[in-house]
Design an enzyme around this catalytic site. Structure first.
Site, PDB file in Angstrom:
ATOM      1  N   ASP A 242       3.471  29.096  10.175  1.00 23.02           N
ATOM      2  CA  ASP A 242       3.606  26.967   9.831  1.00 23.02           C
ATOM      3  C   ASP A 242       3.052  27.195   8.881  1.00 23.02           C
ATOM      4  O   ASP A 242       2.085  26.515   7.996  1.00 23.02           O
ATOM      5  CB  ASP A 242       2.236  26.791  10.917  1.00 23.02           C
ATOM      6  CG  ASP A 242       1.860  25.329  11.168  1.00 23.02           C
ATOM      7  OD1 ASP A 242       3.146  24.674  10.006  1.00 23.02           O
ATOM      8  OD2 ASP A 242       1.012  24.968  11.370  1.00 23.02           O
TER       9      ASP A 242
ATOM     10  N   CYS B 276      -6.868  -1.762   8.237  1.00 24.72           N
ATOM     11  CA  CYS B 276      -5.613  -0.630   8.587  1.00 24.72           C
ATOM     12  C   CYS B 276      -5.479  -0.625  10.007  1.00 24.72           C
ATOM     13  O   CYS B 276      -6.619  -0.071  10.660  1.00 24.72           O
ATOM     14  CB  CYS B 276      -5.850   0.242   7.709  1.00 24.72           C
ATOM     15  SG  CYS B 276      -5.242   2.250   7.791  1.00 24.72           S
TER      16      CYS B 276
ATOM     17  N   TYR C  50       0.352  31.893   7.832  1.00 21.99           N
ATOM     18  CA  TYR C  50      -0.249  30.356   7.222  1.00 21.99           C
ATOM     19  C   TYR C  50      -1.541  30.070   8.444  1.00 21.99           C
ATOM     20  O   TYR C  50      -0.819  29.021   8.861  1.00 21.99           O
ATOM     21  CB  TYR C  50       0.569  29.346   6.804  1.00 21.99           C
ATOM     22  CG  TYR C  50       1.883  30.269   6.168  1.00 21.99           C
ATOM     23  CD1 TYR C  50       1.782  30.063   4.733  1.00 21.99           C
ATOM     24  CD2 TYR C  50       2.672  30.315   6.245  1.00 21.99           C
ATOM     25  CE1 TYR C  50       2.421  30.127   3.963  1.00 21.99           C
ATOM     26  CE2 TYR C  50       3.967  31.055   5.509  1.00 21.99           C
ATOM     27  CZ  TYR C  50       3.766  31.309   4.181  1.00 21.99           C
ATOM     28  OH  TYR C  50       4.507  31.810   3.377  1.00 21.99           O
TER      29      TYR C  50
ATOM     30  N   GLU D 188      -3.883  33.886   5.656  1.00 21.96           N
ATOM     31  CA  GLU D 188      -4.087  32.694   5.721  1.00 21.96           C
ATOM     32  C   GLU D 188      -4.833  32.845   3.950  1.00 21.96           C
ATOM     33  O   GLU D 188      -5.175  34.044   4.200  1.00 21.96           O
ATOM     34  CB  GLU D 188      -5.032  31.611   5.928  1.00 21.96           C
ATOM     35  CG  GLU D 188      -5.735  30.565   5.703  1.00 21.96           C
ATOM     36  CD  GLU D 188      -4.926  29.674   4.798  1.00 21.96           C
ATOM     37  OE1 GLU D 188      -5.044  28.872   4.292  1.00 21.96           O
ATOM     38  OE2 GLU D 188      -3.727  29.480   5.680  1.00 21.96           O
TER      39      GLU D 188
ATOM     40  N   GLN E  94      -5.774  19.115  12.776  1.00 22.73           N
ATOM     41  CA  GLN E  94      -4.388  18.048  12.427  1.00 22.73           C
ATOM     42  C   GLN E  94      -5.013  16.888  12.480  1.00 22.73           C
ATOM     43  O   GLN E  94      -6.224  16.002  13.613  1.00 22.73           O
ATOM     44  CB  GLN E  94      -3.463  18.213  13.608  1.00 22.73           C
ATOM     45  CG  GLN E  94      -2.881  19.748  13.433  1.00 22.73           C
ATOM     46  CD  GLN E  94      -1.695  19.339  12.398  1.00 22.73           C
ATOM     47  OE1 GLN E  94      -1.573  18.582  11.906  1.00 22.73           O
ATOM     48  NE2 GLN E  94      -0.390  20.569  12.424  1.00 22.73           N
TER      49      GLN E  94
ATOM     50  N   CYS F  49       7.131  21.136   8.246  1.00 23.30           N
ATOM     51  CA  CYS F  49       6.530  20.079   8.482  1.00 23.30           C
ATOM     52  C   CYS F  49       7.710  19.516   7.523  1.00 23.30           C
ATOM     53  O   CYS F  49       7.722  18.579   6.886  1.00 23.30           O
ATOM     54  CB  CYS F  49       5.183  19.536   7.859  1.00 23.30           C
ATOM     55  SG  CYS F  49       4.775  20.687   6.301  1.00 23.30           S
TER      56      CYS F  49
ATOM     57  N   CYS G 173       0.904  -1.164  -0.406  1.00 19.91           N
ATOM     58  CA  CYS G 173      -0.128  -0.050   0.013  1.00 19.91           C
ATOM     59  C   CYS G 173       0.931   1.071   0.587  1.00 19.91           C
ATOM     60  O   CYS G 173       0.686   1.779  -0.474  1.00 19.91           O
ATOM     61  CB  CYS G 173      -1.229  -0.272   1.200  1.00 19.91           C
ATOM     62  SG  CYS G 173      -0.493   0.968   2.050  1.00 19.91           S
TER      63      CYS G 173
ATOM     64  N   CYS H 243       2.543   3.225   5.367  1.00 16.82           N
ATOM     65  CA  CYS H 243       3.203   3.156   6.367  1.00 16.82           C
ATOM     66  C   CYS H 243       4.750   2.209   6.083  1.00 16.82           C
ATOM     67  O   CYS H 243       5.394   1.197   6.826  1.00 16.82           O
ATOM     68  CB  CYS H 243       2.681   1.410   8.026  1.00 16.82           C
ATOM     69  SG  CYS H 243       1.209   2.858   8.039  1.00 16.82           S
TER      70      CYS H 243
END
Length: 468
Positions: free
Chosen positions: A399, A177, A329, A350, A300, A426, A81, A84
């Site tokens: 962010d 999953c 942001y 934003e 989130q 991120c 998949c 992970c």
């Protein structure tokens, strides 16, 4: 070219992890090898997919020696998949490699040193941490190698699951999953079984036709669920029968919504959402703040770890109560409102109007009168006129998306010249690039990597900068 495609590099010892979760080794002559399908510590034979002057890219075809960091993967779909990729690596080593990646990016790309690196904040939940999952229907599921080589006729071609990496038209039919807690698996399997039993048309990606297109499920921390279907066309009787079946079978479903989507893509943001049952949204709470989460809302996906991220962001900002804070942001204003209770005034910016509308609604819902939100492309709205018409920031929180900040935005931050900048990212590589542009004016005091997505290579990072 044929020779390059058939190059096999033998006995490659994989030394560390690199960007996007690949493992990195060296040939005998010192050339770097980026390897997928293996983990650091493995000794492998590698089939070369791409040969460059300074490095190779390839996939492991034989694992000659297993890494001491290897663990048994939990999921039967692991390796297929694509979700992970680090499920076969101990969580402790995942955290080590994530911390190392962040540190190296800040040091090498940012050209920075003499900063404190706080030990990575691991996730309390290594599995079942996502509160939102999206699945696709297909009438032409991905077939295993055994099925492809079999002479038997394969009649069960329907699937409900994930796109196979690199094969957008093929969907892996998920049997399990470990990313979202129950009843996520049970609901998905029940929908698949109902669709098969009642002859509902699963979507044909290539020919763009069918009935059932996508399924999205989200939950809140109170155990309430939202189910969203995208249907390619309206089939009222089939739709209502399916929805009623789900509502009768799963009392956890607080709201069920749907959209008719005859477009070429699965994006819901320009679609009308129809509420079949419930209010069409869920309520979430974070340290006393309330948030209304709709089908299109960004929130989130790892709720518990997001809360830790916000707490650490507030801790880095170290507000005394009299500061003006800018939140660039800002999204739906989650961080802005989280810090607003400790600030004099918060200004959020934003580019997505729906997100700003949600931010304003949430501020009213939480009784916060010291938050002001503006909508516009960051590099355009955050200009000299904006700075002239608004109070000077004492603290700036940013962010940005994975691409980082536009250079014009960095230049405006330097003009604004806040005493403190808290940079949440991120993508530590683009964060490091941006920090390099600011290092003449700001000192990087400390960084804190935060793991939001266990079993993957993704990692967040919080950086604190103080004006020189």
């Amino acid at each position: 070219m044929k020779k390059k495609r058939n190059i096999i590099l033998e006995n490659i010892k994989l030394l560390t992890a690199g960007a996007k979760g690949v493992a990195i080794g060296k040939t005998e002559d010192g050339k770097t090898v980026l390897v997928s399908g293996a983990i650091p510590g493995d000794v492998v034979n590698v089939r070369v997919k791409k040969a460059k002057s300074k490095y190779y890219e390839g996939e492991a075809v034989d694992i000659l020696e297993k890494s001491p960091f290897r663990v048994d993967s939990k999921c039967i779909h692991f390796g297929v998949c694509g979700g992970c990729k680090w499920q076969n690596m101990s969580y402790e080593k995942q955290l080590d490699f994530k911390q190392e990646e962040v540190y190296n990016n800040i040091k090498r790309i940012g050209g920075l040193d003499d900063f404190e690196t706080i030990s990575i904040l691991g996730s309390e939940q290594e599995y079942f941490y996502r509160n939102k999952m999206e699945f696709s229907f297909s009438n032409a599921r991905w077939l295993t190698v055994d099925e492809v080589n079999s002479e038997d006729n394969i009649n069960d071609r329907n699937a409900l699951g994930f796109h196979i990496p690199g094969m957008w038209s093929k969907i892996l039919n998920l049997k399990e999953c470990f990313l979202q807690e129950e009843p996520s698996n049970t609901i998905r399997l029940a929908v698949k079984e109902y669709g098969d039993k009642h002859g509902l048309d699963f979507f044909d990606v290539r020919n763009q036709e069918g009935f059932l297109r996508t399924l999205m499920m989200r939950q809140n921390s109170h155990g309430e669920w939202m189910v969203l279907f995208q249907l390619y066309r309206e089939e009222k009787e089939n739709r209502e029968s399916l929805f009623n079946f789900l509502l009768e079978t799963f009392p956890q479903i607080k709201t069920l919504v749907y959209a008719i989507n005859p477009k070429q893509n699965d994006s819901i943001y320009d679609l009308d959402i129809n509420v079949y049952s419930g209010e069409g949204f869920l309520m979430e709470e974070m340290d006393g703040l309330k948030f209304k989460i709709g089908p299109k809302s960004f929130f989130q996906t790892n709720y518990k770890q997001a809360l830790e991220l916000y707490r650490k962001t507030l801790e880095f900002a170290d507000l005394k109560g009299d500061e003006v804070v800018y939140d660039l942001y800002t999204g739906t204003g989650t961080i802005a409102q989280y810090v607003a209770r400790k600030a004099k005034q918060v200004i959020g910016i934003e580019s997505v109007q729906e997100a700003i509308d949600a931010a304003i609604e949430h501020a009213e819902l939480n009784g916060l009168t010291n938050c002001t939100f503006y909508c516009g492309d960051m590099k355009d709205i955050f200009n000299d006129e904006f700075l002239a018409n608004h109070p000077k920031a004492d603290v700036l929180i940013t962010d940005p998306p994975r691409d980082g900040m536009h250079q014009k935005v960095v230049e405006q931050i330097l003009k604004l010249s806040p005493e403190k900048v808290v940079y949440v990212s991120c993508n530590s590589a683009t964060q490091a690039r941006d920090l390099a542009l600011m290092k003449e004016h700001y000192t990087l005091v400390k960084i804190l990597p935060v793991d939001m997505f266990p079993q993957t290579h993704h990692v967040e990072n919080i950086a604190l900068l103080i004006k020189k």
